[in-house]
Design a protein around this motif. Structure first.
Motif, PDB file in Angstrom:
ATOM      1  N   HIS A 178       4.609   8.367  16.933  1.00 36.09           N
ATOM      2  CA  HIS A 178       3.313   8.416  16.493  1.00 36.09           C
ATOM      3  C   HIS A 178       3.009   9.718  15.700  1.00 36.09           C
ATOM      4  CE1 HIS A 178       2.689   4.614  18.426  1.00 36.09           C
ATOM      5  NE2 HIS A 178       3.416   4.878  19.258  1.00 36.09           N
ATOM      6  N   LEU A 179       2.407   9.588  14.742  1.00 38.31           N
ATOM      7  CA  LEU A 179       1.978  11.010  13.902  1.00 38.31           C
ATOM      8  C   LEU A 179       0.638  11.369  14.598  1.00 38.31           C
ATOM      9  CD1 LEU A 179       3.256  10.110  10.185  1.00 38.31           C
ATOM     10  CD2 LEU A 179       4.497  11.544  12.066  1.00 38.31           C
TER      11      LEU A 179
ATOM     12  N   PRO B  98      -3.268  25.443  16.189  1.00 42.77           N
ATOM     13  CA  PRO B  98      -2.912  24.286  15.554  1.00 42.77           C
ATOM     14  C   PRO B  98      -2.905  23.100  16.791  1.00 42.77           C
ATOM     15  CG  PRO B  98      -1.523  25.752  14.720  1.00 42.77           C
ATOM     16  CD  PRO B  98      -2.285  26.491  16.025  1.00 42.77           C
ATOM     17  N   SER B  99      -3.572  21.999  16.499  1.00 43.39           N
ATOM     18  CA  SER B  99      -3.297  20.943  17.645  1.00 43.39           C
ATOM     19  C   SER B  99      -3.133  19.502  16.934  1.00 43.39           C
ATOM     20  CB  SER B  99      -4.807  20.789  18.309  1.00 43.39           C
ATOM     21  OG  SER B  99      -5.842  20.667  17.231  1.00 43.39           O
ATOM     22  N   GLY B 100      -2.519  18.620  17.749  1.00 46.06           N
ATOM     23  CA  GLY B 100      -2.308  17.506  17.161  1.00 46.06           C
ATOM     24  C   GLY B 100      -2.979  16.349  18.084  1.00 46.06           C
ATOM     25  N   LEU B 101      -3.624  15.464  17.377  1.00 50.05           N
ATOM     26  CA  LEU B 101      -4.596  14.409  18.126  1.00 50.05           C
ATOM     27  C   LEU B 101      -4.022  13.238  17.992  1.00 50.05           C
ATOM     28  CD1 LEU B 101      -7.996  15.470  16.451  1.00 50.05           C
ATOM     29  CD2 LEU B 101      -6.787  16.407  18.494  1.00 50.05           C
TER      30      LEU B 101
ATOM     31  N   THR C 150      -4.013   8.082  24.282  1.00 51.02           N
ATOM     32  CA  THR C 150      -4.197   9.191  23.605  1.00 51.02           C
ATOM     33  C   THR C 150      -3.723  10.562  24.274  1.00 51.02           C
ATOM     34  OG1 THR C 150      -6.616   9.674  24.880  1.00 51.02           O
ATOM     35  CG2 THR C 150      -6.508   8.508  22.900  1.00 51.02           C
ATOM     36  N   THR C 151      -3.494  11.192  23.491  1.00 56.40           N
ATOM     37  CA  THR C 151      -3.178  12.782  24.043  1.00 56.40           C
ATOM     38  C   THR C 151      -3.621  13.834  22.953  1.00 56.40           C
ATOM     39  OG1 THR C 151      -1.444  14.104  25.165  1.00 56.40           O
ATOM     40  CG2 THR C 151      -0.798  13.071  23.365  1.00 56.40           C
TER      41      THR C 151
ATOM     42  N   ARG D  15       7.641  15.932  20.732  1.00 59.56           N
ATOM     43  CA  ARG D  15       8.465  16.019  19.591  1.00 59.56           C
ATOM     44  C   ARG D  15       7.714  16.788  18.259  1.00 59.56           C
ATOM     45  NH1 ARG D  15       9.653  10.567  18.824  1.00 59.56           N
ATOM     46  NH2 ARG D  15      11.538  10.851  19.985  1.00 59.56           N
ATOM     47  N   TRP D  16       6.386  16.338  18.037  1.00 53.78           N
ATOM     48  CA  TRP D  16       5.661  17.331  17.148  1.00 53.78           C
ATOM     49  C   TRP D  16       5.663  18.721  17.608  1.00 53.78           C
ATOM     50  CZ3 TRP D  16       0.963  19.823  18.061  1.00 53.78           C
ATOM     51  CH2 TRP D  16       0.199  20.429  17.135  1.00 53.78           C
ATOM     52  N   ALA D  17       5.582  19.061  18.788  1.00 55.04           N
ATOM     53  CA  ALA D  17       5.604  20.418  19.152  1.00 55.04           C
ATOM     54  C   ALA D  17       6.651  21.208  18.755  1.00 55.04           C
ATOM     55  CB  ALA D  17       5.166  20.713  20.674  1.00 55.04           C
ATOM     56  N   ARG D  18       7.735  20.431  19.106  1.00 53.95           N
ATOM     57  CA  ARG D  18       9.262  21.127  18.930  1.00 53.95           C
ATOM     58  C   ARG D  18       9.296  21.239  17.347  1.00 53.95           C
ATOM     59  NH1 ARG D  18      14.090  18.797  22.309  1.00 53.95           N
ATOM     60  NH2 ARG D  18      13.649  16.678  21.288  1.00 53.95           N
TER      61      ARG D  18
END
Length: 269
Positions: free
Chosen positions: A135-136, A172-175, A188-189, A224-227
């Protein structure tokens, strides 16, 4: 050779000292990842207050130096007045950075400890993530806040305050949001990347959709996004009594770094 009680105490003290640099770093990134509206200092104590949101992380006294134990009673009284001005009950957050003398004073005064929380870390570099649907992240704060309130079954009146907190995050943050065609948001995370550290601020799944793998799915997407953004270590916080969440995080390679709890005065709700 048998280990004596004195040896055990010494080893425990040394272990605590050795972990302090990590505690300091994780506390610092935690403050940036979940910013309070008002932050004031009294010596090494950080006094965090947020009028619109009841989160304990946003409304607590956080001591940050084990050797800072001067004028404890006077400073507690000053902090109490600040909390009263905000209409918040005063609580103290105890991490390994809190002075033992402060904690002894709170205990003597009849304060009680509650909500023990475990801070966990995982090595992202060698972590094998499960092969799950990716999920993006979204950058739409309003959509994420709406979804979070639905999934957490929280009071909609908290929307402006939660939006302010999320919008105030500087790194930077991913929602992340998982939606069901029929049920709407179901998980959610929020993942905040601060240089080589990635903080998973929450993993929430609606009660009706738990035990379906959604927690693992959305956590995988966040990690995965963070890595991909070059984070090397992930960290998160989880209630010590939340057995299902602990089992999930251990499965993902998270291990305990330290614990904290909150203290409240006699008669507090």
């Amino acid at each position: 050779m048998a280990t004596t009680g004195a040896d055990t105490s010494l080893m425990h003290a040394q272990s605590t000292i050795n972990k302090l640099p990590l505690v300091r770093r994780l506390e610092a990134v935690g403050f940036r990842a979940w910013p309070a509206s008002s932050v004031q200092y009294d010596g090494s104590w950080q006094i965090r207050l947020t009028a619109g949101h009841p989160s304990k992380r946003l409304n607590s006294v956080v001591p940050l130096d084990p050797s800072d134990h001067r004028d404890l009673e006077i400073r507690l009284a000053k902090a109490q007045r600040k909390f009263e001005a905000y209409g918040r009950p005063m609580i103290v957050r105890e991490t390994p950075l809190a002075s033992p003398k402060l904690i002894d004073l709170l205990r003597e005064r009849g304060w009680t400890c509650f909500d023990e929380t475990i801070v966990m870390t995982a090595d992202l570099v060698d972590l094998e993530l499960p092969d799950m649907l990716d999920h993006l992240p979204s950058h739409d704060v309003g959509r994420f806040v709406d979804a979070s309130l639905i999934v957490d079954e929280a009071d909609p009146v908290l929307k402006p305050a939660l939006a302010e907190v999320v919008s105030g995050i500087k790194p930077p943050s991913g929602l992340f949001v998982i939606e069901n065609d029929d049920a709407g948001p179901v998980a959610t995370t929020l993942c905040v990347q601060d240089n080589d550290l990635a903080g998973v601020m929450s993993v929430a799944v609606s009660p009706q959709h738990r035990r379906k793998g959604l927690g693992a799915e959305i956590l995988t997407s966040a990690l995965r996004w963070a890595r991909m953004r070059s984070a090397k270590t992930a960290w998160l916080q989880v209630g010590a009594d939340n057995a299902p969440a602990l089992a999930l995080y251990v499965r993902f390679g998270f291990r305990e770094a330290y614990r904290y709890c909150y203290w409240q005065p006699p008669g507090a709700a």
